[in-house]
Design a protein around this motif. Structure first.
Motif, short mmCIF file in Angstrom:
data_model
loop_
_atom_site.label_atom_id
_atom_site.label_comp_id
_atom_site.label_asym_id
_atom_site.label_seq_id
_atom_site.Cartn_x
_atom_site.Cartn_y
_atom_site.Cartn_z
N ARG A 117 12.72 -13.18 6.19
CA ARG A 117 13.00 -13.22 4.91
C ARG A 117 11.65 -12.87 3.94
NH1 ARG A 117 16.90 -14.39 1.85
NH2 ARG A 117 17.75 -15.59 3.38
N GLU A 118 10.48 -13.25 4.38
CA GLU A 118 9.16 -13.13 3.88
C GLU A 118 8.99 -11.47 3.93
OE1 GLU A 118 9.32 -15.41 6.61
OE2 GLU A 118 9.75 -16.91 5.11
N LYS A 119 8.92 -10.82 5.02
CA LYS A 119 8.53 -9.17 5.22
C LYS A 119 9.69 -8.45 4.71
CE LYS A 119 5.59 -10.54 9.08
NZ LYS A 119 5.28 -10.23 10.37
N PHE A 120 11.02 -8.91 4.51
CA PHE A 120 11.98 -7.84 4.44
C PHE A 120 11.65 -7.32 2.90
CE2 PHE A 120 16.23 -7.05 2.36
CZ PHE A 120 16.63 -5.96 3.37
N THR A 121 11.49 -8.05 1.87
CA THR A 121 11.32 -7.77 0.40
C THR A 121 10.07 -6.76 0.47
OG1 THR A 121 12.16 -9.82 -0.13
CG2 THR A 121 10.88 -8.35 -1.90
N LYS A 122 9.15 -6.81 1.29
CA LYS A 122 7.99 -5.93 1.08
C LYS A 122 8.52 -4.66 1.66
CE LYS A 122 3.21 -5.51 2.69
NZ LYS A 122 2.14 -6.01 3.34
N HIS A 123 8.90 -4.75 2.97
CA HIS A 123 9.39 -3.66 3.82
C HIS A 123 10.70 -2.65 2.98
CE1 HIS A 123 11.78 -1.18 6.22
NE2 HIS A 123 13.14 -1.87 5.93
N PHE A 124 11.17 -3.34 1.96
CA PHE A 124 12.28 -2.63 1.57
C PHE A 124 11.76 -2.09 0.30
CE2 PHE A 124 16.14 -1.64 -1.22
CZ PHE A 124 17.04 -1.46 -0.13
N LYS A 125 10.85 -2.52 -0.21
CA LYS A 125 10.17 -2.00 -1.61
C LYS A 125 9.30 -0.88 -1.23
CE LYS A 125 10.27 -6.04 -4.64
NZ LYS A 125 9.57 -6.93 -5.34
N GLU A 126 8.48 -0.97 -0.08
CA GLU A 126 7.40 -0.13 0.40
C GLU A 126 8.02 1.08 1.13
OE1 GLU A 126 4.32 -1.33 2.38
OE2 GLU A 126 3.61 -2.69 0.70
N SER A 127 9.01 1.02 2.04
CA SER A 127 9.54 1.74 2.77
C SER A 127 10.60 2.71 2.29
CB SER A 127 10.19 1.21 4.15
OG SER A 127 9.16 0.56 4.74
N HIS A 128 11.45 2.06 1.27
CA HIS A 128 12.50 2.83 0.67
C HIS A 128 12.40 3.11 -0.76
CE1 HIS A 128 14.35 2.28 4.49
NE2 HIS A 128 14.58 0.72 4.27
N GLY A 129 10.97 3.01 -1.25
CA GLY A 129 10.67 3.85 -2.38
C GLY A 129 10.82 3.05 -3.87
N LEU A 130 11.35 1.59 -3.73
CA LEU A 130 11.51 1.09 -4.83
C LEU A 130 10.05 0.79 -5.80
CD1 LEU A 130 14.15 -1.49 -3.93
CD2 LEU A 130 14.54 0.63 -5.30
N VAL A 131 9.27 0.52 -5.02
CA VAL A 131 7.80 0.41 -5.70
C VAL A 131 6.78 1.26 -4.79
CG1 VAL A 131 5.94 -1.07 -6.02
CG2 VAL A 131 8.19 -2.00 -6.08
N LEU A 132 5.89 2.05 -5.68
CA LEU A 132 4.85 2.99 -5.02
C LEU A 132 3.79 2.22 -5.22
CD1 LEU A 132 5.91 6.25 -6.82
CD2 LEU A 132 6.42 5.43 -4.48
N LYS A 133 3.55 1.48 -3.81
CA LYS A 133 2.38 0.41 -3.81
C LYS A 133 0.90 1.06 -4.05
CE LYS A 133 3.58 -3.80 -2.91
NZ LYS A 133 3.28 -5.01 -3.63
N LYS A 134 0.77 2.13 -3.34
CA LYS A 134 -0.61 2.64 -3.49
C LYS A 134 -0.89 4.16 -3.89
CE LYS A 134 -2.16 -0.55 -0.75
NZ LYS A 134 -3.30 -1.34 -1.23
N TYR A 135 -1.90 4.19 -4.43
CA TYR A 135 -2.36 5.55 -4.96
C TYR A 135 -3.87 5.75 -4.79
CZ TYR A 135 -4.49 3.20 -9.19
OH TYR A 135 -5.34 2.28 -9.80
N CYS A 136 -3.91 7.16 -4.65
CA CYS A 136 -5.62 7.55 -4.70
C CYS A 136 -6.00 7.79 -6.01
CB CYS A 136 -5.52 9.20 -4.14
SG CYS A 136 -7.01 9.97 -3.94
N GLU A 137 -7.30 7.01 -5.99
CA GLU A 137 -7.77 6.91 -7.46
C GLU A 137 -8.44 8.13 -7.86
OE1 GLU A 137 -10.78 3.88 -7.30
OE2 GLU A 137 -9.04 2.31 -6.55
N LYS A 138 -8.72 9.42 -6.93
CA LYS A 138 -9.55 10.52 -7.47
C LYS A 138 -8.41 11.56 -7.71
CE LYS A 138 -13.19 9.90 -4.22
NZ LYS A 138 -14.02 10.16 -3.08
N CYS A 139 -7.33 11.61 -7.07
CA CYS A 139 -6.50 12.76 -7.49
C CYS A 139 -5.04 11.96 -8.02
CB CYS A 139 -5.81 13.63 -6.25
SG CYS A 139 -5.06 12.67 -4.88
N ARG A 140 -4.94 10.57 -8.14
CA ARG A 140 -3.79 10.10 -8.83
C ARG A 140 -2.51 10.07 -8.01
NH1 ARG A 140 -6.23 5.92 -11.17
NH2 ARG A 140 -7.56 6.35 -12.95
#
Length: 160
Positions: A117-140
């Motif tokens: 349960r703890e890892k499922f929410t993180k997996h779903f958001k990151e893997s299936h595009g609900l939240v864009l977690k990371k970005y490059c600071e130089k090219c955004r």
């Protein structure tokens, strides 16, 4: 303007959930009585007789178990001096039918992977595009997962 992300609402306590599966687990955990009582007639043997009081009357009924699926009921006269049978109710716990604990693994409907349960929410958001977690600071440029962000080679850093 902030978008309301809750789609599923518990009728009993008005809590809101984004995923329907979380609402179902909430209802089972918080609002279901997962204890049932075994009917008295199930505990009786075939051809066994017992007496029950007829609901909302002063009459008694003679109950005979004919087979596993049949019971014969005979109404007795009002002046009968037979005591009704004392029935002990056997309690059943139905938790095994409806898993409600947080330890139950959840299966992703999109990729069919199972997670706690703890890892499922993180997996779903990151893997299936609900939240864009990371970005490059130089090219955004934004990435769906932290791993994709770590593997990114920024073109602006190589040009400079």
């Amino acid at each position: 303007m902030k978008k309301n992300n809750t789609k599923h609402k518990c009728v009993a306590c008005k809590k809101q959930f984004y995923y329907n599966c979380l609402l179902k687990y909430h209802i089972r955990r918080e609002h279901f009585n997962l204890k049932a009582f075994r009917p008295y007639w199930e505990t009786q043997n075939v051809n066994q007789i017992w007496f029950e009081r007829v609901l909302n009357t002063n009459f008694l009924a003679k109950m005979t178990k004919i087979s596993n699926n049949e019971i014969a009921v005979q109404k007795l006269k009002e002046g009968t001096n037979i005591k009704p049978t004392e029935m002990e109710r056997e309690e059943w716990n139905l938790n095994f039918l409806y898993p409600t604990n947080g330890k139950q693994p959840l299966k992703c409907r999109i990729c069919s992977e199972t997670y706690t349960r703890e890892k499922f929410t993180k997996h779903f958001k990151e893997s299936h595009g609900l939240v864009l977690k990371k970005y490059c600071e130089k090219c955004r440029k934004r990435f769906k997962s932290a791993m994709a962000g770590a593997n990114h080679v920024c073109m602006k850093s190589t040009v400079e």
